[in-house]
Design an enzyme around this catalytic site. Structure first.
Site, PDB file in Angstrom:
ATOM      1  N   TYR A   1      19.966  13.418  67.832  1.00  0.00           N
ATOM      2  CA  TYR A   1      21.317  13.197  66.842  1.00  0.00           C
ATOM      3  C   TYR A   1      20.457  13.801  64.976  1.00  0.00           C
ATOM      4  O   TYR A   1      21.402  14.220  64.228  1.00  0.00           O
ATOM      5  CB  TYR A   1      21.260  11.382  66.030  1.00  0.00           C
ATOM      6  CG  TYR A   1      22.453  10.644  65.022  1.00  0.00           C
ATOM      7  CD1 TYR A   1      23.545  10.891  65.552  1.00  0.00           C
ATOM      8  CD2 TYR A   1      22.227  10.464  64.550  1.00  0.00           C
ATOM      9  CE1 TYR A   1      24.878  10.900  64.081  1.00  0.00           C
ATOM     10  CE2 TYR A   1      22.862  10.029  63.525  1.00  0.00           C
ATOM     11  CZ  TYR A   1      24.436  10.189  63.382  1.00  0.00           C
ATOM     12  OH  TYR A   1      25.066   9.560  62.353  1.00  0.00           O
TER      13      TYR A   1
ATOM     14  N   LYS B   1      21.817  15.782  62.252  1.00  0.00           N
ATOM     15  CA  LYS B   1      22.385  15.638  60.894  1.00  0.00           C
ATOM     16  C   LYS B   1      21.464  16.376  59.378  1.00  0.00           C
ATOM     17  O   LYS B   1      21.837  17.053  58.522  1.00  0.00           O
ATOM     18  CB  LYS B   1      22.224  14.515  60.745  1.00  0.00           C
ATOM     19  CG  LYS B   1      23.169  13.620  61.625  1.00  0.00           C
ATOM     20  CD  LYS B   1      24.595  13.532  60.938  1.00  0.00           C
ATOM     21  CE  LYS B   1      25.094  13.585  62.212  1.00  0.00           C
ATOM     22  NZ  LYS B   1      26.689  13.767  61.323  1.00  0.00           N
TER      23      LYS B   1
HETATM   24  N1  LIG Z   1      28.433   4.423  60.422  1.00  0.00           N
HETATM   25  C1  LIG Z   1      27.312   5.156  59.867  1.00  0.00           C
HETATM   26  O1  LIG Z   1      26.187   3.889  59.188  1.00  0.00           O
HETATM   27  C2  LIG Z   1      27.371   6.306  59.906  1.00  0.00           C
HETATM   28  C3  LIG Z   1      26.077   6.879  59.320  1.00  0.00           C
HETATM   29  C4  LIG Z   1      25.950   8.053  59.063  1.00  0.00           C
HETATM   30  C5  LIG Z   1      26.093   8.468  59.508  1.00  0.00           C
HETATM   31  N2  LIG Z   1      27.317   8.927  59.948  1.00  0.00           N
HETATM   32  C6  LIG Z   1      28.355  10.466  60.359  1.00  0.00           C
HETATM   33  O2  LIG Z   1      29.566   9.948  60.903  1.00  0.00           O
HETATM   34  C7  LIG Z   1      30.767  10.788  61.186  1.00  0.00           C
HETATM   35  C8  LIG Z   1      31.208   9.494  61.911  1.00  0.00           C
HETATM   36  O3  LIG Z   1      30.685   8.034  62.328  1.00  0.00           O
HETATM   37  P1  LIG Z   1      31.497   7.028  62.945  1.00  0.00           P
HETATM   38  O4  LIG Z   1      29.762   6.009  62.617  1.00  0.00           O
HETATM   39  O5  LIG Z   1      32.528   7.382  62.272  1.00  0.00           O
HETATM   40  O6  LIG Z   1      31.827   6.940  64.058  1.00  0.00           O
HETATM   41  P2  LIG Z   1      32.629   6.825  65.286  1.00  0.00           P
HETATM   42  O7  LIG Z   1      33.541   5.621  64.883  1.00  0.00           O
HETATM   43  O8  LIG Z   1      32.497   7.068  66.669  1.00  0.00           O
HETATM   44  O9  LIG Z   1      33.373   8.079  64.749  1.00  0.00           O
HETATM   45  C9  LIG Z   1      33.527   9.510  65.956  1.00  0.00           C
HETATM   46  C10 LIG Z   1      34.674  10.531  65.494  1.00  0.00           C
HETATM   47  O10 LIG Z   1      33.869  11.507  66.081  1.00  0.00           O
HETATM   48  C11 LIG Z   1      35.258  11.830  67.377  1.00  0.00           C
HETATM   49  N3  LIG Z   1      34.264  12.773  67.726  1.00  0.00           N
HETATM   50  C12 LIG Z   1      33.408  12.425  69.008  1.00  0.00           C
HETATM   51  N4  LIG Z   1      32.957  13.717  69.104  1.00  0.00           N
HETATM   52  C13 LIG Z   1      34.378  14.759  68.958  1.00  0.00           C
HETATM   53  C14 LIG Z   1      34.902  16.298  69.149  1.00  0.00           C
HETATM   54  N5  LIG Z   1      33.717  17.012  70.215  1.00  0.00           N
HETATM   55  N6  LIG Z   1      35.105  16.927  68.276  1.00  0.00           N
HETATM   56  C15 LIG Z   1      36.154  15.523  67.935  1.00  0.00           C
HETATM   57  N7  LIG Z   1      36.438  14.281  67.988  1.00  0.00           N
HETATM   58  C16 LIG Z   1      35.187  13.993  67.838  1.00  0.00           C
HETATM   59  C17 LIG Z   1      35.997  10.701  67.542  1.00  0.00           C
HETATM   60  O11 LIG Z   1      37.150  10.443  67.787  1.00  0.00           O
HETATM   61  P3  LIG Z   1      37.443  10.850  69.260  1.00  0.00           P
HETATM   62  O12 LIG Z   1      36.154  10.145  70.404  1.00  0.00           O
HETATM   63  O13 LIG Z   1      39.041  10.396  69.701  1.00  0.00           O
HETATM   64  O14 LIG Z   1      37.643  12.161  70.128  1.00  0.00           O
HETATM   65  C18 LIG Z   1      35.915   9.833  66.612  1.00  0.00           C
HETATM   66  O15 LIG Z   1      37.213  10.333  66.201  1.00  0.00           O
HETATM   67  C19 LIG Z   1      28.877  11.003  61.667  1.00  0.00           C
HETATM   68  O16 LIG Z   1      29.323  12.756  62.387  1.00  0.00           O
HETATM   69  C20 LIG Z   1      28.286  10.165  61.864  1.00  0.00           C
HETATM   70  O17 LIG Z   1      27.219  11.054  62.205  1.00  0.00           O
HETATM   71  C21 LIG Z   1      27.901   7.815  59.782  1.00  0.00           C
END
Ligand SMILES: NC(=O)c1ccc[n+]([C@@H]2O[C@H](COP(=O)([O-])OP(=O)(O)OC[C@H]3O[C@@H](n4cnc5c(N)ncnc54)[C@H](OP(=O)(O)O)[C@@H]3O)[C@@H](O)[C@H]2O)c1
Length: 322
Positions: free
Chosen positions: A208, A212
């Site tokens: 991951y 990133k």
């Molecule tokens: N939350 C945090 O604290 C945090 C911190 C740093 C970075 N991020 C980044 O923010 C982004 C969102 O994270 P989140 O925390 O919101 O995670 P999340 O709640 O798991 O959401 C991830 C989303 O990505 C979609 N997804 C996964 N694989 C996919 C694919 N192959 N094609 C299309 N859609 C796909 C999932 O949709 P489906 O499963 O419905 O397809 C879901 O809507 C990520 O890139 C993560 O690295 C988050």
């Protein structure tokens, strides 16, 4: 954008380097007095914004934020029902939101090609939020390591195929939602020699962080490539936000940090802001509406040569020239 005062800069450095203070909701609240202004409501009226990973977490919050600014939003994810749920939730607070649900697995290069061929309208922005943390090494439909395919190759291909549609806007934006975790994965010779993580013991958190980091490198390269087309490219990190993804991938961290996690809206704020704010430049790495260093320590500076090599690999793996 005016430069913050020396005192604010000192506080910002402390927040950035302490991690806990800067990434949590504590940093979010401390920064409020000097946050650059929010875009005017309605400032994206008549424009279309694509958000990948829009069925959950930061993607869903980004879609809501863009709709709040008046944009037509295309919500992308792998499952229609989950996207429809997200659209329904957004319409509860924004009944007139113009939302389109599109199923596309961004890790699958054929699916990305097929979906992009259906897009005929001018595009103002793409927010890449789709994200995963695979527990073990697995591969995409084309045989690429899944975190690389999801975070880097699919988005790279999508940006390239939609470039003509973005160019039509005149002031288009691409926003890569990266992660502060990328600081743990400087662009080393080891990473560049093995971007598909074929060697050594696979570790999902490491995969991951590496991908990133690659998102930040891709954003910098695309910024140079696309500037002539009136398209600016940005990477950002959301801090630590309370999302289904964090709870599922890092359950212990989510439980311990729960009281200080940001909301999904706070985590998505800078991504949404970057789609509409004036004078955001291009090629920077942002958090809380300010450009941040891409290296945690000064001697970890990304080498141009290694960035060139990995850029060429990723473009070629995504089926793009050079
Ligand atoms: N939350 C945090 O604290 C945090 C911190 C740093 C970075 N991020 C980044 O923010 C982004 C969102 O994270 P989140 O925390 O919101 O995670 P999340 O709640 O798991 O959401 C991830 C989303 O990505 C979609 N997804 C996964 N694989 C996919 C694919 N192959 N094609 C299309 N859609 C796909 C999932 O949709 P489906 O499963 O419905 O397809 C879901 O809507 C990520 O890139 C993560 O690295 C988050």
């Amino acid at each position: 954008m005016p430069l913050p005062s020396p005192l604010v800069r000192a506080v910002e450095t402390l927040l950035d380097k302490s991690l806990v203070l800067g990434y949590s909701s504590i940093g979010w609240y401390i920064r409020q007095p000097w946050l650059p202004p929010s875009p005017e409501p309605g400032s994206l009226t008549g424009r279309t914004v694509i958000v990948t990973g829009a069925s959950s977490g930061l993607g869903r919050a980004s879609a809501a934020g863009a709709a709040q600014l008046g944009a037509r939003v295309r919500l992308i994810g792998r499952t229609a029902a989950r996207l429809e749920d997200a659209a329904r939730a957004i319409r509860r607070s924004l009944p007139h939101a113009d939302l389109v649900v599109d199923v596309c697995d961004v890790s699958d290069l054929d699916a990305v090609r097929a979906w992009c061929s259906t897009i005929e309208e001018p595009l103002h922005a793409i927010v890449h939020s789709a994200g995963i943390m695979p527990p073990e090494r697995s591969e995409s439909a084309q045989g690429h390591e899944l975190a690389l395919a999801t975070h880097v190759l699919g988005p790279l291909l999508m940006n390239d195929l939609l470039r003509p549609r973005l160019r039509e806007d005149g002031d288009a934006r691409i926003v890569w939602i990266s992660s502060g975790g990328m600081y743990a994965a400087p662009l080393t010779e080891g990473l560049v020699a093995d971007p598909e993580y074929r060697h050594g013991e696979y570790n999902g958190t490491r995969a991951y962080a590496r991908t990133k980091r690659l998102q930040v490198v891709m954003a910098q390269r695309e910024a140079r490539q696309l500037g002539g087309d009136g398209i600016t490219v940005h990477a950002m990190h959301p801090g630590w936000a309370d999302t289904p993804g964090v709870t599922a991938s890092l359950p212990r961290f989510a439980a311990v940090a729960k009281p200080i996690l940001r909301t999904a809206e706070q985590g998505a704020d800078t991504a949404v802001w970057l789609t509409a704010a004036p004078e955001v430049g291009t090629g920077d790495f942002w958090q809380d509406r300010r450009p941040r260093s891409t290296d945690f320590l000064p001697w970890q500076h990304t080498s141009r040569e290694l960035a060139d090599v990995v850029w060429r690999y990723c473009r070629s793996a995504a089926g793009l020239d050079g």
